[in-house]
Design a protein around this motif. Sequence first.
Motif, short mmCIF file in Angstrom:
data_model
loop_
_atom_site.label_atom_id
_atom_site.label_comp_id
_atom_site.label_asym_id
_atom_site.label_seq_id
_atom_site.Cartn_x
_atom_site.Cartn_y
_atom_site.Cartn_z
N ARG A 258 -20.76 -19.33 -11.92
CA ARG A 258 -19.47 -19.02 -11.30
C ARG A 258 -18.59 -18.30 -12.32
N VAL A 259 -17.99 -17.20 -11.91
CA VAL A 259 -17.21 -16.36 -12.83
C VAL A 259 -15.81 -16.14 -12.27
N ASP A 260 -14.82 -16.33 -13.13
CA ASP A 260 -13.44 -15.94 -12.83
C ASP A 260 -13.12 -14.67 -13.60
N VAL A 261 -12.42 -13.75 -12.97
CA VAL A 261 -12.02 -12.49 -13.59
C VAL A 261 -10.51 -12.47 -13.70
N LEU A 262 -10.01 -12.29 -14.93
CA LEU A 262 -8.58 -12.22 -15.21
C LEU A 262 -8.25 -10.83 -15.73
N VAL A 263 -7.40 -10.11 -15.01
CA VAL A 263 -7.01 -8.75 -15.38
C VAL A 263 -5.65 -8.81 -16.05
N VAL A 298 -18.57 -14.68 -7.93
CA VAL A 298 -17.36 -14.20 -8.58
C VAL A 298 -16.16 -14.42 -7.67
N SER A 299 -15.10 -14.99 -8.23
CA SER A 299 -13.86 -15.12 -7.48
C SER A 299 -13.13 -13.78 -7.49
N GLY A 300 -12.15 -13.64 -6.61
CA GLY A 300 -11.36 -12.42 -6.61
C GLY A 300 -10.59 -12.26 -7.90
N PRO A 301 -10.39 -11.04 -8.38
CA PRO A 301 -9.69 -10.85 -9.66
C PRO A 301 -8.25 -11.35 -9.59
N ASP A 319 -12.51 -23.69 -13.33
CA ASP A 319 -13.72 -24.50 -13.28
C ASP A 319 -14.97 -23.62 -13.26
N ALA A 320 -14.82 -22.37 -13.69
CA ALA A 320 -15.94 -21.44 -13.71
C ALA A 320 -16.84 -21.70 -14.91
N ASP A 321 -18.04 -21.15 -14.84
CA ASP A 321 -18.96 -21.20 -15.98
C ASP A 321 -18.63 -20.11 -17.00
N LEU A 322 -18.05 -19.02 -16.52
CA LEU A 322 -17.69 -17.90 -17.38
C LEU A 322 -16.38 -17.32 -16.90
N ILE A 323 -15.49 -17.05 -17.85
CA ILE A 323 -14.24 -16.36 -17.57
C ILE A 323 -14.32 -14.99 -18.23
N LEU A 366 -14.83 -22.15 -24.89
CA LEU A 366 -13.53 -22.80 -24.86
C LEU A 366 -13.59 -24.25 -25.31
N SER A 367 -14.70 -24.93 -25.07
CA SER A 367 -14.90 -26.30 -25.55
C SER A 367 -16.39 -26.56 -25.57
N ALA A 368 -16.76 -27.71 -26.12
CA ALA A 368 -18.19 -28.01 -26.26
C ALA A 368 -18.89 -28.01 -24.90
N ASP A 369 -18.24 -28.50 -23.86
CA ASP A 369 -18.84 -28.54 -22.54
C ASP A 369 -18.08 -27.68 -21.54
N GLY A 370 -17.22 -26.83 -22.04
CA GLY A 370 -16.39 -26.02 -21.17
C GLY A 370 -16.97 -24.64 -20.95
N PRO A 371 -16.23 -23.77 -20.31
CA PRO A 371 -16.77 -22.45 -19.98
C PRO A 371 -16.81 -21.53 -21.19
N HIS A 372 -17.57 -20.47 -21.05
CA HIS A 372 -17.53 -19.37 -22.01
C HIS A 372 -16.49 -18.36 -21.54
N LEU A 373 -16.04 -17.55 -22.45
CA LEU A 373 -15.13 -16.46 -22.14
C LEU A 373 -15.67 -15.19 -22.77
N VAL A 374 -15.75 -14.14 -21.97
CA VAL A 374 -16.06 -12.80 -22.48
C VAL A 374 -14.80 -11.97 -22.35
N GLY A 375 -14.27 -11.53 -23.47
CA GLY A 375 -13.09 -10.69 -23.49
C GLY A 375 -13.50 -9.23 -23.57
N LEU A 376 -13.18 -8.48 -22.52
CA LEU A 376 -13.53 -7.06 -22.46
C LEU A 376 -12.34 -6.22 -22.88
N PRO A 377 -12.58 -5.09 -23.53
CA PRO A 377 -11.48 -4.15 -23.79
C PRO A 377 -10.93 -3.63 -22.47
N GLY A 378 -9.73 -3.06 -22.52
CA GLY A 378 -9.10 -2.57 -21.30
C GLY A 378 -9.58 -1.21 -20.85
N ASN A 379 -10.13 -0.40 -21.77
CA ASN A 379 -10.65 0.89 -21.37
C ASN A 379 -11.87 0.70 -20.46
N PRO A 380 -11.98 1.44 -19.36
CA PRO A 380 -13.06 1.19 -18.39
C PRO A 380 -14.47 1.28 -18.97
#
Length: 493
Positions: A258-263, A298-301, A319-323, A366-380
């Motif tokens: 499960r993935v959350d997308v934050l813009v 994937v949830s809506g952005p 509560d996603a597996d990846l943000i 984010l924590s030992a049992d929490g989600p991962h986060l992939v931070g992408l640059p803003g350029n497309p």
Amino acid sequence: MTGDDAEELAVEQALALVGGRNRVRNRADDQAGEQVPRNQNRGEHQNRGEHQNRSEHQDRSELTNQDPTPHPTPPAPVSPTPDLPWDRARAVAARAGRGGPRAVVRLPLDRALGHVLAEPLAALTDLPSFDTSAMDGWAVAGPGPWTYEEGVSLLAGVGESPTAARLPDGTAVRIATGARTPADTTAVIRSEHAQVDEARALVSTRRPVVTGQDIRPRGQECRSGDQLVPAGTVVTPAVLGLAAAAGYDALPAVPRPRVDVLVLGDELLAAGLPHDGLIRDALGPMLGPWLRALGAEVSGPRRLGDDAEALREALTSSDADLIVTTGGTASGPVDHVHPVLATLGAELLVDGVAVRPGHPMLLARLSADGPHLVGLPGNPLAAVSGLLTLAEPLLAGLAGRPAQDAYRALVHADVPGHPHDTRLVPVVHRAGRAGGRDHVAPLRYNGPAMLRGIAAADGLAVVPAGGVRSGTEVEILDLPWAPATPWTEGCFT
């Protein structure tokens, strides 16, 4: 300044004219930053080239000057492995995805498409489970000609006729494709090969009859217990058909990550034309479908703007597996990703990758049992680089998918490289002509803020530092959709 950098500077100047914002000064500063030794501190390193997090966005200092509200900035977490080489960064992401225990769910066949098998698929029955006719025609026993009984036939799925349970020598019976053959059947004669004498009730053929012809014997495809496909196989429509034939009503599968997308970014518009220093959000519409193509739910952005507290709340409540976040990964005054990760005690696994475009990407836990986060640059296109460098191998591990097989292809045309870093360049596959080998062609419009090239591409070439000459083999990363269509020819190359 390299030729590649000169091209990117021209792009930046054109964008500044179109958008009404002067970023030429920023780009010149970036070019001067190229001369900084690679071992200098993180803040200096971030100012080089396309390390500028959103060259298509408004200048961050201008945004800050317009906003009198102070932005508290906690100290950023210290990266244990800054500037990872591109291949090492992908390896770290793949290991992170495979690191935890994998859940298993049983999904009905109509819900299993696109999931990954958590266990090998073993046949629950012989296939076929009885001898069947492979053709419409006549089941015959012994040498011909054969007598038959008018009006008697064997159909698929219909119970056996008492007279057809066993077929005596010298007799025949009409039979349909898929019907069970009677005991002692020698062969099936196709309808088009049979000669029928209705007056004498005889069937004959001018072709030799080979024992077993056009009969699918029991267990021809598999025996009960045989492994049909291994664990880790993606459930395709064909796998669903095979599973149903082998007796399955549900399949053991790995849940989709499960993935959350934050813009992030105050300068982004969700609709309409760019105006007044605001630009359209290109990543929100793109990331969801792309991540779904990589096997995720994937949830809506969510658009958060440049708000550290909103980002912190979104990360802690997910509560996603990846943000996946877009923008804010550099070290500007409103780039909040690093400071917020520090307040949460997150572990930085990758903090910057030696790749162009997309250097200021990151991977955190984010924590030992929490989600991962992939931070992408803003350029497309830089964000696409981050997707394929970090998100794709991480999601493959979380979903139980096999890693993308590495392969190499000839590239037609010289491809400039970065002096120090790997470069990812959109390419399209081309068939060889007049006996020539298949190859890939690099596409134009490959600046970090551009999507026109990647929209026509079916892969990315992994170009080592220094570039490659025409005719060199390069590693290719496939994109998760069909090859580019012929209309791309000439328009983007």
